[in-house]
Design an enzyme around this catalytic site. Sequence first.
Site, PDB file in Angstrom:
ATOM      1  N   SER A 106       0.827  -1.198   0.000  1.00 22.17           N
ATOM      2  CA  SER A 106       0.000   0.000   0.000  1.00 22.17           C
ATOM      3  C   SER A 106       0.866   1.255   0.000  1.00 22.17           C
ATOM      4  O   SER A 106       1.599   1.509  -0.954  1.00 22.17           O
ATOM      5  CB  SER A 106      -0.962  -0.051   1.186  1.00 22.17           C
ATOM      6  OG  SER A 106      -1.952   0.926   1.040  1.00 22.17           O
ATOM      7  N   ASP A 147     -11.000  -4.404  -3.266  1.00 16.90           N
ATOM      8  CA  ASP A 147     -10.310  -3.429  -2.418  1.00 16.90           C
ATOM      9  C   ASP A 147     -11.155  -2.166  -2.305  1.00 16.90           C
ATOM     10  O   ASP A 147     -11.451  -1.507  -3.296  1.00 16.90           O
ATOM     11  CB  ASP A 147      -8.939  -3.098  -3.023  1.00 16.90           C
ATOM     12  CG  ASP A 147      -8.034  -2.365  -2.057  1.00 16.90           C
ATOM     13  OD1 ASP A 147      -8.527  -1.487  -1.326  1.00 16.90           O
ATOM     14  OD2 ASP A 147      -6.817  -2.643  -2.054  1.00 16.90           O
ATOM     15  N   HIS A 158      -8.531  -4.606   1.054  1.00 22.39           N
ATOM     16  CA  HIS A 158      -7.243  -3.928   1.217  1.00 22.39           C
ATOM     17  C   HIS A 158      -6.406  -4.532   2.340  1.00 22.39           C
ATOM     18  O   HIS A 158      -5.177  -4.487   2.277  1.00 22.39           O
ATOM     19  CB  HIS A 158      -7.479  -2.441   1.490  1.00 22.39           C
ATOM     20  CG  HIS A 158      -6.243  -1.599   1.350  1.00 22.39           C
ATOM     21  ND1 HIS A 158      -5.622  -1.399   0.133  1.00 22.39           N
ATOM     22  CD2 HIS A 158      -5.499  -0.928   2.265  1.00 22.39           C
ATOM     23  CE1 HIS A 158      -4.567  -0.629   0.307  1.00 22.39           C
ATOM     24  NE2 HIS A 158      -4.461  -0.336   1.581  1.00 22.39           N
TER      25      HIS A 158
END
Length: 378
Positions: A147, A212, A241
């Site tokens: 991320s 996500d 996510h």
Amino acid sequence: MGGVTSSMAAKLAFFPPNPPFYKLITEKSSGLLLLDRFPHRENVDVLKIPTRRGNKIVAVYVRYPMATKTLLYSHGNAADIGQMYELFIDLSIHLKVNLLGYDYSGYGRSTGKPSEHNTYADIEAAYKCLEETYNTKQEDIILYGQSVGSGPTLHLAARLPRLKAVVLHSPILSGLRVMYPVKHTYWFDIYKNIDKIQFVKCPVLVIHGTSDEVVDCSHGKQLWELCEEKYEPLWIKGGKHCNLELFPEYIKHLKKFISAIDKPLSSRRNNNNSRKSVDQSTSTNHHHNSSRRKSTDCFEAPRKSTCKKEPLDFINELEPFALKFDMHDDKVGKLRIPYEHMERSRRSVEYFEKPRSSTDIKPEWPRMSVDCIDRIQN
């Protein structure tokens, strides 16, 4: 300008756990640093690493017997190495690699404050530690960015031509693109991964969940399209996510990647051309892997855009606000973006541009990570 974007990054992207999930203690008999929440392991070193910006970051180095590769892991924006510790151990064992995980400045027990440029210095210091303390060669290092960690990962990867490989886990195209479906790179954007990926010369694996809710899967797919040396990606159907580690195909695909990068380049390309990207269906029994820790990134869920074309009006409105900072103070003032702008459409890129080198601005050398977008309270 750099100070302004770093100020924006601090406002939008960094959410270090408070209090941290660990404390540092020094063992009296040996003088070793330990993480107090975890039993001491003979194969784990706890380190304090100085950075070129004057901070000291905390890191853990996990040894695996006879390992030939080392994973340098940049975590998400709402985690620290206390939360990541068990996953680090798990990855080292399953992938048979050494692993160095570190906290960004201002995270955990690292000194300083979180900022875009500090995160660049942090990953550079971690890499230097691998080279100087553990005699690790560049060609034996795999950079792993989760991320927001995709920012520092690509910052470093674009500068290291002999890297073994790169793994991008739920990556972002750029900070602004998490909030708005823009096609172009603007000067006040942060973590411009879309412009930096072209400079990465080693094999790149992209992993992203199709469900996500924080960083749309199109971010990962577009970065994969822009890679120079693509490896078969993993699109996990139903993956969100913060839970990809719980799917059995996650570790299975990583193992296959680690094995594949030892093969000659021609062999890898033939294998990639012979099959399409992997779309994994949601497994009903993926929860049996719950021993793996969920990610703890902390973006606000994006909202679908109702605009078919890029909403350039908001850019014209944003730029005057981006310029409102105090140049007379010793410290650059914080970027102020009105609350109503943050309430607009936030869906990440829902289209796919053709792979290209950015012609809007000259690509910068990569900068570090963005991982957590939230609203700004005036």
